[in-house]
Write an enzyme that holds these catalytic residues in place. Sequence first.
Site, mmCIF file in Angstrom:
data_model
loop_
_atom_site.group_PDB
_atom_site.id
_atom_site.type_symbol
_atom_site.label_atom_id
_atom_site.label_comp_id
_atom_site.label_asym_id
_atom_site.label_seq_id
_atom_site.Cartn_x
_atom_site.Cartn_y
_atom_site.Cartn_z
ATOM 1 N N LYS A 126 0.861 -1.191 0.000
ATOM 2 C CA LYS A 126 0.000 0.000 0.000
ATOM 3 C C LYS A 126 0.887 1.227 0.000
ATOM 4 O O LYS A 126 2.035 1.169 0.439
ATOM 5 C CB LYS A 126 -0.873 0.029 1.263
ATOM 6 C CG LYS A 126 -2.118 0.876 1.119
ATOM 7 C CD LYS A 126 -3.229 0.103 0.441
ATOM 8 C CE LYS A 126 -4.368 0.995 0.018
ATOM 9 N NZ LYS A 126 -5.512 0.185 -0.448
ATOM 10 N N ASP A 166 -6.669 4.302 -4.807
ATOM 11 C CA ASP A 166 -7.423 4.179 -3.560
ATOM 12 C C ASP A 166 -8.072 5.560 -3.434
ATOM 13 O O ASP A 166 -8.244 6.259 -4.449
ATOM 14 C CB ASP A 166 -6.502 3.827 -2.374
ATOM 15 C CG ASP A 166 -7.279 3.376 -1.134
ATOM 16 O OD1 ASP A 166 -7.608 2.198 -1.016
ATOM 17 O OD2 ASP A 166 -7.579 4.234 -0.265
HETATM 18 O O1 2IT Z 1 -8.099 -1.404 -0.988
HETATM 19 C C1 2IT Z 1 -7.951 -1.938 -2.087
HETATM 20 O O2 2IT Z 1 -8.025 -3.161 -2.226
HETATM 21 C C2 2IT Z 1 -7.680 -1.083 -3.246
HETATM 22 N N1 2IT Z 1 -7.616 0.130 -3.083
HETATM 23 C C3 2IT Z 1 -7.431 -1.680 -4.593
HETATM 24 C C4 2IT Z 1 -6.008 -2.062 -4.750
HETATM 25 C C5 2IT Z 1 -5.613 -2.546 -6.125
HETATM 26 O O3 2IT Z 1 -4.427 -2.850 -6.261
HETATM 27 O O4 2IT Z 1 -6.437 -2.613 -7.034
#
Ligand code: 2IT
Length: 450
Positions: A126, A166
Amino acid sequence: MNQYLLDVLKDVENKHAGQPEFVQTVQEVFKSVEPLVDIHPEYEKADILGRMVEPERMFTFRVVWMDDNGKYHTNRGWRCQFNGALGPYKGGLRFQKNVNESIIKFLGFEQVYKNALTGLPIGGGKGGSDFDPAGKSDAEILRFCQSYMTALYRYIGPDVDVPAGDMGVGKREIGYLFGQYRRLKGVWENGVLTGKGLSYGGSLIRPEATGYGAVYYLQEVLKHEGDTIEGKRIGVSGFGNVAWGIMKKAAQLGAKVTYVSGPDGYFYDPDGVITNEKLAFIEWMRANDPMHCKPYADKYGVKFVPGTKFWGTADVDVYMPSAIQNDVTLKWAEKILDSGVRYYIEVANMPTTNEALELLRSSKKLIVAPSKAVNAGGVGVSALEMSQNSERLVWSAEEVDSQLHRMMINIHDTSAKTAEEFGLGYDLVSGANIAGFQKVATAMLEQGIF
Ligand code: 2IT
């Protein structure tokens, strides 16, 4: 409690006292996985728990950008490469002014087990920034994204780490980030980011995937209870990308979202947000006025209640918190319990405080489904986008949607079956945590100590 688990948890609580969101998610997951840890003494020998709470790598970087008046601003960027045992680190970027290390780590930790549940080869990561996109011009967003990628590009790649969107990061930002990555690397590696535009490798259904997946998951819960989705009235918090996908899929399946909340209060539309026009207006609000949902009430002449949330007071069949972490606190959970609603389906990452979650789960009066399972369709379709980029092909919307649907059925069934195996009944929270955790732990054990 299992002594090993308790020791690691205590250590996290002491070491990271200033990171409440991270401590919260570790407490929640660890509590669930205790029966698994009890029957796997080898976890202690290999210090699986100690490793699980320590990101493989995490870094911050300076992001300097120039506003439209020529003034410089300095923000902080993060990327947390939490666990790569199952595949390249995968997870979104959040641009929001209150983002901090605790929030990035909690999201990264959740992502590890969520991604494992998809059944696809993706590790967990993340990132984000404390940059506030509110009120910024398009040119300012462009310059910020270019600076952000200039700092990050060396550390990511289609086989290394694959960011996505996100909160605060959508198709526009992903486009600007990708353009800068391509400029700096001088190669065509569009699998480095997901959530891209369709013309350069984005996947059909990715924008809808999180919301669609959540509704597919809800359908499985309803099926389990001998119930169906037709006619169900749903209350969602938030009107971002995820809530929009829920509204759209619910409408397609004969259900309707009737309550929607935003930072300014909530509206009640008894007919539901079901027409294309209303759905388009929700998209418009998200892009142009994300702090207010009142414009919907004004436009369609429906009731608006300012300054509060509808939890426990809305006349609905299903609650789907889809806004932000810790949206539902103990006070709201008490109201939800009293209301007699049967289905509480988390969608946003960690939308419920631990004490509120504990109250809802232990009551046995309603079914609680955890966000890391319910919202996994988003990252799941991101992984399908990576597959398409790798084979340089484009799949049809029907193909992606049917894979998403199967994935959500599988996530629900795996969670239910796992809980059953551990004698926990229909406990979707524990089932998801144990199934996700076990898959990652097994990969770590088999790969040895490093
Ligand atoms: O919280 C999540 O799973 C997302 N923001 C999507 C992350 C992604 O790599 O598509």
